[in-house]
Scaffold this motif. Structure first.
Motif, PDB file in Angstrom:
ATOM      1  N   PHE A 175       0.831  -1.208   0.000  1.00  0.00           N
ATOM      2  CA  PHE A 175       0.000   0.000   0.000  1.00  0.00           C
ATOM      3  C   PHE A 175       0.862   1.253   0.000  1.00  0.00           C
ATOM      4  O   PHE A 175       0.554   2.228   0.700  1.00  0.00           O
ATOM      5  CB  PHE A 175      -0.930  -0.008   1.213  1.00  0.00           C
ATOM      6  N   ILE A 232      -1.061   4.397  -1.142  1.00  0.00           N
ATOM      7  CA  ILE A 232      -1.963   4.885  -0.093  1.00  0.00           C
ATOM      8  C   ILE A 232      -1.154   5.566   1.010  1.00  0.00           C
ATOM      9  O   ILE A 232      -1.537   6.624   1.524  1.00  0.00           O
ATOM     10  CB  ILE A 232      -2.789   3.723   0.476  1.00  0.00           C
ATOM     11  N   ARG A 238      -6.390  11.719   2.550  1.00  0.00           N
ATOM     12  CA  ARG A 238      -6.092  10.928   1.356  1.00  0.00           C
ATOM     13  C   ARG A 238      -6.334  11.705   0.070  1.00  0.00           C
ATOM     14  O   ARG A 238      -5.574  11.582  -0.884  1.00  0.00           O
ATOM     15  CB  ARG A 238      -6.933   9.651   1.349  1.00  0.00           C
ATOM     16  N   ASN A 253      -0.054   9.001  -0.218  1.00  0.00           N
ATOM     17  CA  ASN A 253      -1.159   9.963  -0.141  1.00  0.00           C
ATOM     18  C   ASN A 253      -1.424  10.369   1.301  1.00  0.00           C
ATOM     19  O   ASN A 253      -1.719  11.540   1.590  1.00  0.00           O
ATOM     20  CB  ASN A 253      -2.422   9.355  -0.754  1.00  0.00           C
ATOM     21  N   PRO A 311      -5.778  12.865  -5.571  1.00  0.00           N
ATOM     22  CA  PRO A 311      -4.956  12.300  -4.501  1.00  0.00           C
ATOM     23  C   PRO A 311      -3.967  13.327  -3.952  1.00  0.00           C
ATOM     24  O   PRO A 311      -3.423  14.146  -4.692  1.00  0.00           O
ATOM     25  CB  PRO A 311      -4.223  11.143  -5.204  1.00  0.00           C
TER      26      PRO A 311
END
Length: 310
Positions: free
Chosen positions: A111, A114, A151, A117, A166
């Motif tokens: 991730f 993610i 995020r 972000n 993002p």
């Protein structure tokens, strides 16, 4: 039958040993339960106190909740490891720590976007380069910020579409914040005829723009000539307007165009149409003008000959 009896006896002996160990560990289990309850209670009290304390220094609810959640989980984990130590489960503690490290590394690779972000969102929340309601342009998106999370950033474009960008893209790419100063300058390009008095035109434009919508009257109107065009002398009329929404900018620019056009009409100032000169070539590369002169000369010569014959 004998094998079954032996298995039952072995199981019973194991249960007896485990029972004796549990009885011996009852004090430790009691202490561990008390320690676990105290840990949960103290962690909750500290989280509530830190929440009130941080609210005085940080106005970002997302950052505050993130820090408080991390601290709360950290305190619970420390208490849980102490509980395992009291129960003489040190090996379990070491195994859990190793497992947490391996799982964290695997999740980091799985991730990473993610996580990027999320980290970008934390940095944006701390630096605060923009806020909800600001008009920004980034990654070819132009609009009003409706929501900021850890995020994404939700941008409502001027044409109505909602775009969720993002945080990593916003953090790594150029961003223009049009609302940060509360004002914006309009540069209006205009062209006038070469026959006009340039100083007179300057004065007419300045007077015409005095009462434009949303204009900041403490800042001067500037009329600057900048180029000789094909059919006009070009200048820029520059003035500042109050800005909170895009409609403030668009309506002020439209009002300025209307006022300049009316002022030019009232003072007989010409905005020329583009002029193009076309030159057609004849056979052999001869110009049309030269061919016309030759034809005209031939006609005149014929007329003279006819007059002499008569």
């Amino acid at each position: 039958m004998k094998d079954v009896n032996d298995a039952v006896e072995l199981l019973w002996s194991k249960l007896e040993v485990w029972g004796e160990q549990i009885v011996l560990m009852l004090p430790n289990i009691f202490v561990a339960l008390i320690l676990l309850i105290i840990t949960v209670y103290v962690a909750k009290i500290i989280r509530d106190w830190l929440g009130k304390f941080m609210g005085k220094f940080s106005h970002s609810a997302a950052i505050n909740n993130l820090i408080l959640t991390i601290l709360h989980i950290g305190m619970l984990m420390v208490g849980f490891f102490f509980v395992l130590s009291v129960l003489n489960l040190d090996r379990v503690v070491i195994s859990l720590l190793a497992g947490v490290g391996i799982i964290g590394l695997a999740l980091g690779f799985a991730f990473q976007d993610i996580a990027a972000n999320f980290i970008s969102g934390v940095i944006i929340a701390v630096q605060k380069p923009f806020g909800v309601g600001d008009m920004i342009e980034t990654n070819d998106y132009f609009g009003n910020i409706e929501r900021i999370t850890l995020r994404t950033i939700d941008i409502r474009q001027v044409t109505g579409e909602l775009v969720r960008v993002p945080n990593k893209m916003v953090f790594e790419n150029p961003l223009t914040n049009f609302s940060i100063n509360g004002s914006r300058r309009i540069d209006l390009e205009v062209g006038i005829s070469y026959a006009e008095d340039l100083e007179h035109v300057q004065q007419v434009v300045i007077e015409a723009l005095q009462d434009v919508k949303n204009r900041i009257k403490t800042r001067d109107i500037e009329v600057m000539y900048d180029s000789f065009g094909d059919s006009s002398i070009n200048f820029k009329a520059r003035f500042w307007v109050s800005y909170s929404r895009q409609v403030d900018f668009v309506s002020a620019k439209s009002d300025a165009i209307i006022r300049i056009k009316k002022a030019f009409d009232a003072n007989d100032i010409l905005i020329p149409f583009p002029i193009r000169t076309l030159d057609f070539g004849i056979k052999g590369g001869e110009k049309l003008s030269e061919e016309l002169q030759s034809i005209t000369a031939s006609i005149k010569k014929g007329q003279r000959l006819n007059g002499e014959g008569q």
